[in-house]
Write an enzyme that holds these catalytic residues in place. Structure first.
Site, PDB file in Angstrom:
ATOM      1  N   HIS A  37      -8.172  -1.349  -4.316  1.00 43.85           N
ATOM      2  CA  HIS A  37      -6.755  -1.412  -4.692  1.00 43.85           C
ATOM      3  C   HIS A  37      -6.512  -2.622  -5.578  1.00 43.85           C
ATOM      4  O   HIS A  37      -5.804  -2.537  -6.593  1.00 43.85           O
ATOM      5  CB  HIS A  37      -5.853  -1.501  -3.468  1.00 43.85           C
ATOM      6  N   GLY A  51     -10.156  -5.533  -2.827  1.00 37.96           N
ATOM      7  CA  GLY A  51     -10.961  -4.319  -2.727  1.00 37.96           C
ATOM      8  C   GLY A  51     -10.609  -3.440  -3.903  1.00 37.96           C
ATOM      9  O   GLY A  51     -10.108  -3.921  -4.936  1.00 37.96           O
ATOM     10  N   HIS A  80       0.825  -1.206   0.000  1.00 36.31           N
ATOM     11  CA  HIS A  80       0.000   0.000   0.000  1.00 36.31           C
ATOM     12  C   HIS A  80       0.857   1.253   0.000  1.00 36.31           C
ATOM     13  O   HIS A  80       0.694   2.124  -0.839  1.00 36.31           O
ATOM     14  CB  HIS A  80      -0.946   0.012   1.203  1.00 36.31           C
ATOM     15  N   PHE A  96      -4.713  -8.130   2.600  1.00 37.51           N
ATOM     16  CA  PHE A  96      -5.467  -9.246   3.168  1.00 37.51           C
ATOM     17  C   PHE A  96      -6.704  -9.609   2.359  1.00 37.51           C
ATOM     18  O   PHE A  96      -7.131 -10.754   2.369  1.00 37.51           O
ATOM     19  CB  PHE A  96      -5.862  -8.957   4.619  1.00 37.51           C
ATOM     20  N   ALA A  97      -7.300  -8.640   1.678  1.00 32.41           N
ATOM     21  CA  ALA A  97      -8.529  -8.917   0.946  1.00 32.41           C
ATOM     22  C   ALA A  97      -8.578  -8.089  -0.335  1.00 32.41           C
ATOM     23  O   ALA A  97      -7.891  -7.078  -0.459  1.00 32.41           O
ATOM     24  CB  ALA A  97      -9.741  -8.590   1.819  1.00 32.41           C
TER      25      ALA A  97
END
Length: 127
Positions: free
Chosen positions: A73, A71, A9, A68-69
């Protein structure tokens, strides 16, 4: 040759670069071409990392999100920042390069083991 981009990120906190370097070095034990790129705030960008890998000889790229998931991004930003077309390809140095985006980490028992260790460290430090 396959190149690996670790996708992070990014943050205004400098520690992110240290984390990126650490994971890059760990993966270099398994793969010869590994770089990292940030979605925002830090350098190198994902596109810069892609170009570095291609200049080092990568002909195909696997982008590995340290997320982690899935989305925005994952679905929007990573493909956009890598300038991918609908076939998952981009152009670098006038050459077509295939980019495959790996799935986010998700729920994984190995991550739960690390989380358990972090909790136990805090419990032990209270004793």
């Amino acid at each position: 040759m396959i190149g690996i981009i670790l996708v992070l990120h990014g943050s205004r906190v400098e520690e992110w670069k240290n984390i990126a370097d650490g994971y890059k070095n760990l993966l270099l034990e398994y793969f010869p071409l590994v770089e990292y790129g940030f979605l925002e705030f830090n350098k190198p960008t994902l596109r810069e990392s892609l170009e570095i890998l291609v200049n080092k000889g990568a002909t195909e790229i696997i982008a590995v999100p340290l997320l982690f998931a899935a989305g925005m991004h994952f679905y929007r930003d990573i493909p956009k920042l890598l300038d991918l077309n609908e076939k998952g390809e981009t152009i670098v140095n006038q050459e077509k390069v295939k980019v495959i985006i790996a799935e986010p980490i998700g729920v994984d028992k190995r991550v739960a083991e690390v989380l358990k260790e972090r909790v136990e460290e805090k419990i032990d430090s209270k004793s």
